[in-house]
Design a protein around this motif. Structure first.
Motif, short mmCIF file in Angstrom:
data_model
loop_
_atom_site.label_atom_id
_atom_site.label_comp_id
_atom_site.label_asym_id
_atom_site.label_seq_id
_atom_site.Cartn_x
_atom_site.Cartn_y
_atom_site.Cartn_z
N ALA A 181 12.79 2.16 1.39
CA ALA A 181 11.38 1.35 1.59
C ALA A 181 10.23 2.21 2.04
O ALA A 181 9.04 1.77 1.62
CB ALA A 181 11.76 -0.11 1.67
N ALA A 182 10.66 2.85 3.20
CA ALA A 182 9.44 3.52 3.91
C ALA A 182 8.78 4.46 3.07
O ALA A 182 7.59 4.83 3.17
CB ALA A 182 9.95 4.04 5.06
N ARG A 183 9.20 4.90 1.89
CA ARG A 183 8.60 6.00 1.14
C ARG A 183 7.43 5.19 0.13
O ARG A 183 6.75 5.97 -0.43
CB ARG A 183 9.62 6.58 0.14
CG ARG A 183 10.63 7.66 0.79
CD ARG A 183 9.88 8.79 1.37
NE ARG A 183 8.57 9.21 1.08
CZ ARG A 183 7.78 9.92 1.87
NH1 ARG A 183 8.29 10.21 2.96
NH2 ARG A 183 6.73 10.33 1.51
N ALA A 184 7.37 3.95 0.07
CA ALA A 184 6.72 3.29 -1.02
C ALA A 184 5.25 3.13 -0.74
O ALA A 184 5.06 3.53 0.71
CB ALA A 184 7.24 1.93 -1.34
N ARG A 194 19.62 10.67 0.26
CA ARG A 194 18.32 11.41 0.46
C ARG A 194 17.98 12.31 -0.62
O ARG A 194 16.86 12.39 -0.70
CB ARG A 194 18.66 12.33 1.73
CG ARG A 194 18.73 11.63 2.99
CD ARG A 194 17.82 10.55 3.24
NE ARG A 194 17.36 10.24 4.50
CZ ARG A 194 17.12 11.38 5.46
NH1 ARG A 194 17.17 12.34 5.08
NH2 ARG A 194 16.90 10.70 6.53
N ALA A 246 15.95 0.71 4.59
CA ALA A 246 14.51 0.57 5.26
C ALA A 246 13.93 2.04 4.91
O ALA A 246 12.78 2.26 4.65
CB ALA A 246 14.53 0.25 6.79
N ARG A 247 14.90 2.86 4.99
CA ARG A 247 14.37 4.42 4.84
C ARG A 247 13.75 4.65 3.48
O ARG A 247 13.13 5.40 3.30
CB ARG A 247 15.63 5.22 5.04
CG ARG A 247 15.52 6.83 5.61
CD ARG A 247 15.23 6.74 6.99
NE ARG A 247 15.35 7.94 7.34
CZ ARG A 247 16.19 8.79 7.83
NH1 ARG A 247 17.21 8.23 8.06
NH2 ARG A 247 16.25 10.14 8.42
N GLU A 280 15.78 2.38 12.17
CA GLU A 280 16.63 1.64 11.20
C GLU A 280 17.36 0.67 11.98
O GLU A 280 17.23 -0.63 11.48
CB GLU A 280 17.52 2.66 10.38
CG GLU A 280 16.66 3.53 9.41
CD GLU A 280 18.02 4.26 8.67
OE1 GLU A 280 18.60 3.78 7.89
OE2 GLU A 280 17.87 5.44 9.16
N LEU A 286 8.14 0.02 9.87
CA LEU A 286 8.20 0.55 8.54
C LEU A 286 7.19 1.77 8.73
O LEU A 286 7.73 2.78 8.15
CB LEU A 286 7.91 -0.29 7.71
CG LEU A 286 9.04 -1.07 6.83
CD1 LEU A 286 8.62 -1.99 5.70
CD2 LEU A 286 10.13 -0.14 6.14
N LEU A 309 14.87 -1.96 12.90
CA LEU A 309 14.74 -2.82 11.82
C LEU A 309 15.53 -3.93 11.39
O LEU A 309 15.45 -5.13 11.09
CB LEU A 309 14.20 -2.02 10.57
CG LEU A 309 12.99 -1.59 10.51
CD1 LEU A 309 12.75 -0.43 9.69
CD2 LEU A 309 11.84 -2.63 9.97
N LEU A 354 8.54 4.64 10.49
CA LEU A 354 9.68 5.24 9.73
C LEU A 354 9.07 6.43 8.72
O LEU A 354 9.52 7.21 8.48
CB LEU A 354 10.62 4.16 9.10
CG LEU A 354 11.97 4.82 8.75
CD1 LEU A 354 12.58 5.30 9.67
CD2 LEU A 354 12.81 3.41 7.97
N ARG A 355 7.82 5.65 7.97
CA ARG A 355 7.39 6.41 7.11
C ARG A 355 6.80 7.70 7.71
O ARG A 355 7.06 8.89 7.09
CB ARG A 355 6.32 5.68 6.45
CG ARG A 355 5.21 6.45 5.55
CD ARG A 355 5.89 7.05 4.34
NE ARG A 355 5.09 7.70 3.33
CZ ARG A 355 4.59 6.98 2.43
NH1 ARG A 355 5.21 5.72 2.16
NH2 ARG A 355 3.74 7.31 1.68
#
Ligand SMILES: Nc1ncnc2c1ncn2[C@@H]1O[C@H](COP(=O)(O)OP(=O)(O)O)[C@@H](O)[C@H]1O
Ligand SMILES: [Mg+2]
Lengths: 241, 168
Positions: A205-208, A178, A202-203, B153, B122, B156, B125-126
């Protein structure tokens, strides 16, 4: 927005016919944060290594900053890597007998920054990554999350066009992951850093801004992510009392 | 809503409006807007069942205000709720039903269905991650958001499994 990276038909075959990359066409805009995901062995690291000149394609083109680089000699690539790219890997590869400050300044000095400029940039970077007080420490005494933040500072000292990161949180516990994600998010959201990041998390990747899902050496699916609307959290949560 | 209201009344008698405010205060940003009518309906059912009592408090020039409090039976009922473990969330998954049936009928590409579902998770999650940045020390909200993110998560990862086994 100008694309910073463009690939056309980018292919990497190994002897014996293993096709690690099977003709990839991607374009990364300036300031964009692109995550690359997919199962182990699908070609993520191969793609990143080709983009960074750490490996050579067997076919296809790469443009970086508007010019072709795929035909560059090793010597020219070395300059490109030093001046235009930043690298972060799963393992931090810090130099144990140099201080944190020296680890970060070294690539700046090698790229021709004055000692003073390198020191100023290093100070600002460590501060903004929340590790300002660790400048004189030995990297061997730091936690994994702290070491990775030092590695990110080192990767950013020459203000690279693109930061290339391969599983930067892969060796970290979730709290450290984090912290590292927070500094990458800040570099992108607040300073406009272009980032191409490989991850199976995934956590992360979700910031992209965009997620490329790879399968068998190709991009199988692309997802654009939107900034969240903070007022929608109750809808997302669907908490009922 | 029955047990949450009983639990709030365990802290002392309260008006319906105060109960609404207390819920909003505890769960703030993560709770959908609470309908006051639902609170009053629930209170009158609880009263009918003998779990809460109410006293009317006279107000100048306005209808009497009702103050609700827990009865002995209400306290016992609440004790049972607090003591029992909450059942694990059951797997209710509309997507899985869609995937299995659409695949069997040959009316959609399973890999594409899975990819689209992954997009939605996703994005969710974002949004959770973005809102987590705004909780500013609200520990209740932060903890609930973390729980929701962990569920996503897992969803997914489960889609990865669906892709391996049903993706073609
Ligand atoms: N040096 C090599 N020689 C032969 N095959 C390789 C070599 N490096 C990678 N590969 C193969 O290329 C494919 C892609 O590898 P890689 O890019 O490391 O995948 P990922 O990073 O997605 O896990 C894999 O099948 C891997 O076995
Ligand atoms: Mg890899």
């Amino acid at each position: 927005m100008e694309p910073v990276i463009v690939t056309r038909g980018l292919t990497r075959e190994y002897e014996g016919g293993v096709r690690a990359l099977a003709g990839i066409d991607v374009s990364v805009e300036e300031g964009e944060f692109v995550a690359v995901t997919g199962p182990s062995g699908c070609g993520k690291s191969t793609l990143l290594n080709l983009l960074g000149g750490l490996d050579r394609p067997t076919a296809g083109e790469i443009e970086l900053g508007g010019r072709r680089v795929d035909g560059f000699s090793e010597a020219r690539w070395a300059h490109v890597r030093r001046d235009e790219l930043g690298f972060v890997f799963q393992f931090f590869n810090l130099i144990g007998n140099l201080s944190v400050a020296d680890n970060v300044e070294l690539p700046g000095l090698l790229a021709g920054l004055s000692a003073r400029e390198a020191r100023v940039r290093r100070g600002e970077l460590l501060e903004s990554l929340g590790i300002g007080e660790l400048a004189d420490a030995s990297p061997t005494r730091l936690s994994g999350g702290q070491q990775q933040r030092v590695a990110i500072a080192r990767a950013l000292i020459n203000r690279p066009k693109v930061l290339l990161a391969d599983e930067p949180t892969g060796a970290l516990d979730s709290a450290s992951a984090r912290e590292v994600m927070a500094v990458l998010r800040e570099a992108h959201d607040e300073r406009g850093q272009t980032i191409v990041l490989v991850t199976h998390d995934a956590r992360v990747a979700a910031r992209a801004d965009r997620v490329l899902a790879m399968r068998d050496g190709a991009v199988a699916h692309e997802t654009r992510l939107e900034q969240g609307d903070a007022t929608s959290v109750s809808r997302l949560m669907q908490l009922e009392v | 809503m029955r047990f949450p209201l009983l639990a709030l009344l365990a802290g002392g008698p309260a008006h319906g409006y105060e109960l609404k405010q207390a819920l909003e205060q505890r769960f703030g940003s993560v709770l959908p807007p609470i309908n006051a009518g639902q609170i009053y309906t629930t209170l009158s059912r609880l009263e009918r069942d003998g779990l809460v009592g109410d006293d009317a408090v006279a107000q100048n020039g306005r209808p009497n205000k009702r103050v609700y409090s827990l009865t002995e039976a209400g306290r016992a009922e609440l004790g049972g709720w607090v003591a029992d473990a909450t059942p694990a969330a059951r797997l209710k998954d509309d997507f899985f039903i869609k995937l299995v049936l659409a695949r069997a009928a040959g009316i959609a590409d399973p890999a594409e269905l899975i990819a689209r579902q992954r997009d939605a998770y996703l994005q969710a999650l974002r949004e959770l991650d973005d809102v987590a940045l705004t909780t500013n020390g609200d520990e209740t909200a932060a903890l609930l958001i973390e729980g929701a993110a962990l569920h996503l998560e897992a969803d997914l990862k489960w889609l990865d499994l669906c892709e391996q086994r049903l993706g073609s």
